[in-house]
Design a protein around this motif. Structure first.
Motif, short mmCIF file in Angstrom:
data_model
loop_
_atom_site.label_atom_id
_atom_site.label_comp_id
_atom_site.label_asym_id
_atom_site.label_seq_id
_atom_site.Cartn_x
_atom_site.Cartn_y
_atom_site.Cartn_z
N TYR A 138 -3.26 -18.28 -8.93
CA TYR A 138 -1.84 -18.59 -9.00
C TYR A 138 -1.00 -17.33 -9.13
CZ TYR A 138 -2.96 -23.56 -9.49
OH TYR A 138 -3.42 -24.84 -9.27
N ILE A 139 -1.47 -16.37 -9.88
CA ILE A 139 -0.73 -15.11 -10.04
C ILE A 139 -0.67 -14.37 -8.71
CG2 ILE A 139 -0.80 -12.83 -11.11
CD1 ILE A 139 -1.82 -14.12 -13.64
N VAL A 140 -1.76 -14.30 -8.00
CA VAL A 140 -1.79 -13.60 -6.72
C VAL A 140 -0.84 -14.26 -5.72
CG1 VAL A 140 -3.23 -13.06 -4.71
CG2 VAL A 140 -4.10 -12.66 -7.02
N MET A 141 -0.87 -15.58 -5.67
CA MET A 141 0.04 -16.28 -4.77
C MET A 141 1.49 -16.10 -5.17
SD MET A 141 -1.95 -19.86 -3.91
CE MET A 141 -3.44 -19.85 -2.95
N GLY A 142 1.76 -16.08 -6.46
CA GLY A 142 3.14 -15.87 -6.91
C GLY A 142 3.63 -14.47 -6.58
N VAL A 143 2.76 -13.47 -6.79
CA VAL A 143 3.14 -12.10 -6.44
C VAL A 143 3.37 -11.97 -4.93
CG1 VAL A 143 2.32 -9.72 -6.36
CG2 VAL A 143 2.01 -11.08 -8.44
N LEU A 144 2.54 -12.62 -4.14
CA LEU A 144 2.71 -12.58 -2.69
C LEU A 144 4.03 -13.21 -2.27
CD1 LEU A 144 1.48 -11.88 0.05
CD2 LEU A 144 0.32 -14.12 0.02
N ALA A 145 4.36 -14.33 -2.87
CA ALA A 145 5.64 -14.96 -2.55
C ALA A 145 6.81 -14.08 -2.96
CB ALA A 145 5.73 -16.32 -3.24
N GLY A 146 6.71 -13.38 -4.10
CA GLY A 146 7.78 -12.48 -4.52
C GLY A 146 7.95 -11.30 -3.59
N LEU A 147 6.84 -10.75 -3.11
CA LEU A 147 6.93 -9.63 -2.16
C LEU A 147 7.58 -10.06 -0.84
CD1 LEU A 147 3.45 -7.93 -2.74
CD2 LEU A 147 5.69 -7.17 -3.56
N ILE A 148 7.27 -11.25 -0.41
CA ILE A 148 7.88 -11.74 0.82
C ILE A 148 9.37 -11.95 0.63
CG2 ILE A 148 7.94 -13.69 2.43
CD1 ILE A 148 4.95 -14.03 1.96
N ALA A 149 9.76 -12.44 -0.54
CA ALA A 149 11.18 -12.64 -0.82
C ALA A 149 11.93 -11.31 -0.86
CB ALA A 149 11.36 -13.41 -2.12
N VAL A 150 11.33 -10.29 -1.44
CA VAL A 150 11.97 -8.98 -1.49
C VAL A 150 12.10 -8.39 -0.09
CG1 VAL A 150 11.69 -6.61 -2.30
CG2 VAL A 150 11.24 -8.52 -3.85
#
Length: 229
Positions: A138-150
């Motif tokens: 879940y942490i990896v997926m959340g970090v990936l989603a945040g990087l895409i948003a940035v």
């Protein structure tokens, strides 16, 4: 001709008796019958053991007989486990018994192989290693989603990549829902508790801590009644 005696061999002669002030060899006094000898002395007629003082205790205070004090039994097998050591397996491929020394990889593998298995038992290591693995996912997926948003900047439209990541998070949550419930039931069985205790998950006030309580329960050997036969 009679030889005159000088009186030294005559016990009646003063010269044959012990004279006051004369050197006398002291005689060791033996204890009377029933009298306890003083510390450091051997009982009357008993030979001391080599290198061992009176009382039977060797120097250094080490007790005899395999290091156990007199009258105190050794620790039984399974000491430290409530009711004795519970039955488990050392083979990661054996899914009929809990693996108490499981590694993270072994626990995750057994987690997915026991996908919807609500019978049997699961160890605390299996439970917490799986919980850690799911948290990392879940942490990896959340970090990936945040990087895409940035990377998308301040655009008002949601990037399709974020939608894909969020969809993957939802799909993974649904995929592990049943095996997570099955693992919780097997963990309760390892503590000799009914899997119905997981119904507390439906209670809003205490449902959030149910997973924590399930993972902290100690193993109970009586949980073998839930093993598959």
């Amino acid at each position: 001709m009679t030889q005159e005696s000088d009186g030294r061999d005559d016990p009646q002669s003063p010269q044959g008796q012990d004279q006051p002030g004369a050197f006398q060899q002291p005689h060791p006094q033996q204890p009377y019958y029933g009298q306890q000898p003083s510390y450091g002395e051997q009982p009357y007629g008993q030979q001391p053991y080599p290198g061992q003082p009176y009382g039977g205790q060797p120097y250094g205070g080490q007790p005899p007989y395999a290091g156990q004090p007199y009258g105190q039994p050794g620790y039984p097998a399974g000491y430290g486990w409530p009711g004795g050591r519970p039955e488990g397996t050392t083979d990661p491929d054996d899914l009929t018994l809990p693996l108490y020394n499981a590694t993270m990889g072994q626990a995750v593998q057994r987690f997915f192989r026991n996908y919807v298995n609500f019978s049997g038992r699961a160890s605390k290591r299996e439970y917490w290693w799986v919980a850690l693995f799911n948290l990392i996912v879940y942490i990896v997926m959340g970090v990936l989603a945040g990087l895409i948003a940035v990377a998308a900047g301040t655009s008002d439209e949601v990037p399709p990549a974020i939608i894909v990541v969020l969809a993957l998070v939802g799909l993974y949550g649904l995929a592990v829902l049943l095996p997570q419930l099955a693992l919780g039931v097997r963990r309760l069985h390892d503590a000799n508790q009914s899997g119905l205790w997981l119904l507390f998950l439906l209670v809003p006030t205490i449902g959030s801590i149910t997973w924590l309580v399930v993972g902290l329960l100690s193993p109970n050997p009586l949980g073998v009644q839930y093993d598959r036969r």
